[in-house]
Design an enzyme around this catalytic site. Structure first.
Site, short mmCIF file in Angstrom:
data_model
loop_
_atom_site.label_atom_id
_atom_site.label_comp_id
_atom_site.label_asym_id
_atom_site.label_seq_id
_atom_site.Cartn_x
_atom_site.Cartn_y
_atom_site.Cartn_z
N ALA A 11 42.64 54.36 6.14
CA ALA A 11 42.39 53.52 7.31
C ALA A 11 42.14 54.61 8.56
CB ALA A 11 43.32 52.59 7.80
N GLY A 12 42.66 55.92 8.46
CA GLY A 12 42.57 56.66 9.67
C GLY A 12 41.07 57.19 10.05
N ARG A 16 41.01 64.81 14.20
CA ARG A 16 41.29 66.35 14.11
C ARG A 16 39.82 67.12 13.21
NH1 ARG A 16 47.35 67.80 12.45
NH2 ARG A 16 47.08 65.67 11.54
#
Length: 456
Positions: A11-12, A16
């Site tokens: 889900a992220g 970065r």
């Protein structure tokens, strides 16, 4: 035998990575990270796979298709919160659930199975996949009690100085008793530096309840690598490339310089094939036995027969027969099919065309939207003129035709069996069987013309 389920955390967004592409969709050796993970899970004969999606949900679903079921984590409130979203599908089921992150493409199926077998043998409620890291910075630490049992997992930001010295780390992969997992998730709080619901807290809760919590230590730290930025992505690519190349070499493929050879995870290559430096093989390419590929060739989603040579050339979504020679510096564009004993020489481009056995296009020619028979010779600089500015048209060249150099075949057109076309011709009409076609102006010599020019 117990039922096996799997939950993939995907889900992220992966800030970065600094990318418009969602983290788990970044490819490693030609395949998105999350698809590597799901493909490895499938080898365990799991009953159900549930992928937790959030950012880029539609694109993740499009990539994985029916390999998985999906649940949405609308807000990213931590890994425990993410797993909890799967309760609607798995919560009431008896069995063992594997939880794995979608950004860990290097975990081998064998390691997943070993983790599951260890969990079963220990009769544990939860088992953590751990590894020993020389530099554990950034990882959750495995804190064991005096008896060597797992007491808790402490995240880097919450760890004391002494806990940060521990080198056994949590890889983020677990096995749980399925019902115990979802019952315990309800007890997880967010009193930590991030204000998130951590899945590792389930371990501590189960341990305090007196349940068996075990840890399986993998002996290969590299396969636990989680990809959070472009540097880690390059590390994963390098490690997987080495793994893939080793597998092919042990199966009888010669790779002259593995460091410069890139092979997709789904490629199949026959024994005694030689890959020269700079070769890139992508997608579901199949290469037969006794081939020579390279140097600096690029093959994508194509099938190459036995004994074929591809020399410094590009082959895309095409099929090539046995004992065929391509290149150097040739380009097979999508939907091209070459028969056996075909020659495609230097600076030849073939697009959406079929060439029969023993046909040759030796140099500096373009064959597009054409059906070429067997034993056809197409001379240097010849072109199938397939595009009229609006539409593409087909050229048909039957068996045993000889096409002279610098010939234009203006499609739609058919050249019948055994015909001969004189060099320098522009052919606009059908050529009958065994006919000679000449379509060029008659040569005239103007005697003394140069002297007249110079006298002006």
């Amino acid at each position: 035998m117990t039922n096996i389920f799997a939950i993939v955390l995907a889900a992220g967004q992966g800030t970065r990575m600094k990318s418009k592409l969602y983290k788990v969709l970044h490819p490693v050796c030609g395949k998105p990270m999350v698809e590597h993970v799901v493909d490895h899970i499938e080898t365990l004969n799991v009953e159900r796979i549930v992928t937790v999606v959030g950012h880029g949900a539609d694109k993740v679903k499009e990539q994985l298709g029916d390999k998985s079921e999906y649940v949405l984590q609308a807000e990213q409130l931590g890994t425990a919160h993410a797993v909890q979203q799967a309760e609607e599908i798995l919560g009431a089921l008896e069995g063992t659930t594997l939880v794995v992150c979608g950004d860990t493409p290097l975990i081998r199926p064998e390691t997943m199975k070993a983790l599951f077998d260890f969990h079963t043998a220990q009769k544990a409620k939860a088992t953590i996949l751990t590894a020993v890291a020389e530099n554990p910075t950034g990882y959750g630490r495995i804190i064991r009690n005096e008896g060597g049992q797992v007491a808790q997992i402490v995240e880097q930001k919450d760890a004391t100085f002494e806990q940060q010295l521990v080198k056994e780390i949590n890889t983020g992969t677990y096995c749980f008793d399925n019902k115990a997992l979802f019952e315990t998730l309800k007890l997880v709080g967010n009193d930590n530096a991030q204000g998130e619901y951590y899945l590792p807290d389930v371990i501590e809760i189960l341990q305090k309840q007196g349940e068996i919590v075990s840890a399986y230590v993998t002996n290969d730290f590299d396969e636990t690598l989680g990809v959070n930025d472009r540097f880690a992505l390059s590390q994963a690519e390098e490690l997987m490339r080495a793994r893939i190349n080793e597998r092919h070499m042990r199966n009888g493929v010669t790779i002259i310089n593995p460091a410069t050879t890139h092979i997709s995870t789904d490629a199949i290559i026959g024994s005694d094939t030689v890959l020269l430096p700079g070769v890139i093989i992508e997608g579901k390419t199949i290469i037969g036995e006794d081939c020579t590929i390279g140097p600096n060739s690029h093959i994508v989603d194509s099938k190459i027969g036995n004994g074929t040579t591809v020399h410094s050339s590009v082959v895309l979504n095409s099929t090539v027969g046995d004992v065929t020679a391509i290149g150097p510096f040739a380009h097979l564009r999508p939907e091209s099919t070459l028969g056996n004993h075909v020659k495609i020489g230097n600076f030849v481009e073939v697009k959406k065309s079929t060439l029969g056995d023993d046909s040759k296009v030796s140099h500096l020619s373009y064959i597009g939207d054409a059906e070429v028979g067997s034993n056809v010779n197409i001379g240097c600089g010849s072109i199938t003129v397939n595009y009229d500015g609006k539409n593409k048209h087909k050229t048909t060249i039957e068996d045993d035709v000889f096409v002279g150099c610098n010939t234009n075949l203006v499609a739609p057109i058919t050249v019948r069996k055994g015909a001969f076309i004189a060099a320098g011709s522009t052919i606009t009409k059908e050529v009958p069987e065994e006919a000679l076609a000449i379509a060029r102006a008659r040569q005239e010599n103007k005697l003394g013309y140069v002297n007249k020019l110079n006298s002006k």
